[in-house]
Motif scaffolding. Structure first.
Motif, mmCIF file in Angstrom:
data_model
loop_
_atom_site.group_PDB
_atom_site.id
_atom_site.type_symbol
_atom_site.label_atom_id
_atom_site.label_comp_id
_atom_site.label_asym_id
_atom_site.label_seq_id
_atom_site.Cartn_x
_atom_site.Cartn_y
_atom_site.Cartn_z
ATOM 1 N N LEU A 63 0.820 -1.214 0.000
ATOM 2 C CA LEU A 63 0.000 0.000 0.000
ATOM 3 C C LEU A 63 0.851 1.260 0.000
ATOM 4 C CD1 LEU A 63 -3.212 0.281 0.104
ATOM 5 C CD2 LEU A 63 -2.272 -1.998 0.283
ATOM 6 N N ALA A 64 1.991 1.242 0.656
ATOM 7 C CA ALA A 64 2.889 2.398 0.637
ATOM 8 C C ALA A 64 3.408 2.632 -0.777
ATOM 9 C CB ALA A 64 4.050 2.192 1.610
ATOM 10 N N ALA A 65 3.849 1.572 -1.426
ATOM 11 C CA ALA A 65 4.345 1.708 -2.797
ATOM 12 C C ALA A 65 3.221 2.126 -3.730
ATOM 13 C CB ALA A 65 4.971 0.392 -3.257
ATOM 14 N N TYR A 66 2.048 1.561 -3.538
ATOM 15 C CA TYR A 66 0.939 1.918 -4.405
ATOM 16 C C TYR A 66 0.600 3.412 -4.295
ATOM 17 C CZ TYR A 66 -3.334 2.469 -6.802
ATOM 18 O OH TYR A 66 -4.269 2.956 -7.660
ATOM 19 N N GLY A 67 0.852 4.000 -3.140
ATOM 20 C CA GLY A 67 0.615 5.433 -2.983
ATOM 21 C C GLY A 67 1.366 6.237 -4.029
ATOM 22 N N GLY A 68 2.604 5.853 -4.313
ATOM 23 C CA GLY A 68 3.376 6.547 -5.343
ATOM 24 C C GLY A 68 2.814 6.330 -6.731
ATOM 25 N N VAL A 69 2.347 5.112 -6.991
ATOM 26 C CA VAL A 69 1.712 4.816 -8.280
ATOM 27 C C VAL A 69 0.441 5.645 -8.421
ATOM 28 C CG1 VAL A 69 0.602 3.003 -9.652
ATOM 29 C CG2 VAL A 69 2.693 2.494 -8.368
ATOM 30 N N PHE A 70 -0.304 5.762 -7.326
ATOM 31 C CA PHE A 70 -1.545 6.526 -7.334
ATOM 32 C C PHE A 70 -1.288 7.998 -7.656
ATOM 33 C CE2 PHE A 70 -4.797 9.089 -5.240
ATOM 34 C CZ PHE A 70 -5.953 8.552 -5.788
ATOM 35 N N VAL A 71 -0.244 8.570 -7.078
ATOM 36 C CA VAL A 71 0.079 9.979 -7.333
ATOM 37 C C VAL A 71 0.340 10.197 -8.825
ATOM 38 C CG1 VAL A 71 1.809 11.779 -6.955
ATOM 39 C CG2 VAL A 71 0.934 10.463 -5.014
ATOM 40 N N ALA A 72 1.240 9.421 -9.393
ATOM 41 C CA ALA A 72 1.577 9.590 -10.809
ATOM 42 C C ALA A 72 0.392 9.233 -11.700
ATOM 43 C CB ALA A 72 2.794 8.737 -11.152
ATOM 44 N N GLY A 73 -0.290 8.160 -11.360
ATOM 45 C CA GLY A 73 -1.441 7.734 -12.160
ATOM 46 C C GLY A 73 -2.578 8.737 -12.139
ATOM 47 N N SER A 74 -2.788 9.376 -11.008
ATOM 48 C CA SER A 74 -3.849 10.377 -10.911
ATOM 49 C C SER A 74 -3.584 11.562 -11.821
ATOM 50 C CB SER A 74 -3.997 10.859 -9.464
ATOM 51 O OG SER A 74 -4.427 9.804 -8.646
ATOM 52 N N LEU A 75 -2.343 11.997 -11.880
ATOM 53 C CA LEU A 75 -1.996 13.093 -12.784
ATOM 54 C C LEU A 75 -2.204 12.668 -14.235
ATOM 55 C CD1 LEU A 75 1.223 14.464 -11.053
ATOM 56 C CD2 LEU A 75 -1.055 15.501 -11.051
ATOM 57 N N ALA A 76 -1.782 11.453 -14.571
ATOM 58 C CA ALA A 76 -1.960 10.965 -15.940
ATOM 59 C C ALA A 76 -3.447 10.835 -16.277
ATOM 60 C CB ALA A 76 -1.248 9.622 -16.111
ATOM 61 N N TRP A 77 -4.231 10.318 -15.349
ATOM 62 C CA TRP A 77 -5.675 10.170 -15.571
ATOM 63 C C TRP A 77 -6.299 11.547 -15.827
ATOM 64 C CZ3 TRP A 77 -8.643 5.650 -15.510
ATOM 65 C CH2 TRP A 77 -10.028 5.842 -15.643
ATOM 66 N N GLY A 78 -5.942 12.517 -15.015
ATOM 67 C CA GLY A 78 -6.476 13.858 -15.188
ATOM 68 C C GLY A 78 -6.122 14.446 -16.544
ATOM 69 N N MET A 79 -4.922 14.152 -17.023
ATOM 70 C CA MET A 79 -4.509 14.644 -18.332
ATOM 71 C C MET A 79 -5.372 14.034 -19.441
ATOM 72 S SD MET A 79 -0.383 14.464 -17.794
ATOM 73 C CE MET A 79 -0.002 14.699 -19.520
ATOM 74 N N GLY A 93 7.205 15.992 -8.628
ATOM 75 C CA GLY A 93 6.646 15.262 -7.488
ATOM 76 C C GLY A 93 6.273 13.840 -7.859
ATOM 77 N N ALA A 94 5.646 13.666 -9.024
ATOM 78 C CA ALA A 94 5.272 12.319 -9.473
ATOM 79 C C ALA A 94 6.510 11.458 -9.699
ATOM 80 C CB ALA A 94 4.433 12.409 -10.742
ATOM 81 N N ALA A 95 7.557 12.040 -10.273
ATOM 82 C CA ALA A 95 8.799 11.287 -10.495
ATOM 83 C C ALA A 95 9.419 10.852 -9.168
ATOM 84 C CB ALA A 95 9.792 12.125 -11.307
ATOM 85 N N ILE A 96 9.414 11.742 -8.200
ATOM 86 C CA ILE A 96 9.940 11.389 -6.868
ATOM 87 C C ILE A 96 9.141 10.232 -6.283
ATOM 88 C CG2 ILE A 96 10.137 12.210 -4.472
ATOM 89 C CD1 ILE A 96 10.822 14.997 -5.713
ATOM 90 N N CYS A 97 7.815 10.298 -6.429
ATOM 91 C CA CYS A 97 6.967 9.217 -5.912
ATOM 92 C C CYS A 97 7.284 7.886 -6.591
ATOM 93 C CB CYS A 97 5.494 9.564 -6.104
ATOM 94 S SG CYS A 97 4.915 10.884 -5.026
ATOM 95 N N LEU A 98 7.490 7.921 -7.900
ATOM 96 C CA LEU A 98 7.790 6.671 -8.612
ATOM 97 C C LEU A 98 9.152 6.116 -8.234
ATOM 98 C CD1 LEU A 98 6.233 7.436 -12.101
ATOM 99 C CD2 LEU A 98 5.347 5.927 -10.302
#
Length: 110
Positions: A63-79, A93-98
């Motif tokens: 779940l901790a790792a998925y949090g980073g995927v969620f951050v980057a994925g949310s930005l991509a989804w919004g785009m 920020g998304a790159a740092i999370c990944l």
């Protein structure tokens, strides 16, 4: 092959969770109705199931790792879905999370 499986599962979980949240958002905030909300709830349930298929057995790590995927994925989804245009700080920020995802999930452990 385990890393590839894990990455695919993260991608599937991201689509299910972010898509589910987006459907609920559309149903409530954009007044699209109960069917959108219901579809979102189902997708969110699929996310929960997808996360359990990760090869690593540690719930907290997944779940901790998925949090980073969620951050980057949310930005991509919004785009893609809403025409959102991230600024450089969003992208940094998304790159740092990944990078965090890679460290948490795939760093060598003894």
């Amino acid at each position: 092959m385990t890393v590839v499986r894990s990455l695919v599962l993260f991608a599937l979980a991201a689509v299910a969770e972010i898509g589910g949240a987006w459907l609920v958002w559309q149903g409530v905030r954009e007044h699209r109705g109960v069917w959108w909300i219901g579809a979102g709830v189902i997708a969110l349930g699929l996310y929960g199931f997808a996360a359990t298929l990760q090869p690593d057995a540690d719930f907290g790590r997944i779940l901790a790792a998925y949090g980073g995927v969620f951050v980057a994925g949310s930005l991509a989804w919004g785009m893609v879905m809403d025409g959102f245009r991230p600024d450089r700080w969003d992208l940094i920020g998304a790159a740092i999370c990944l990078v965090g995802v890679l460290v948490i999930m795939y760093a060598p452990r003894t």
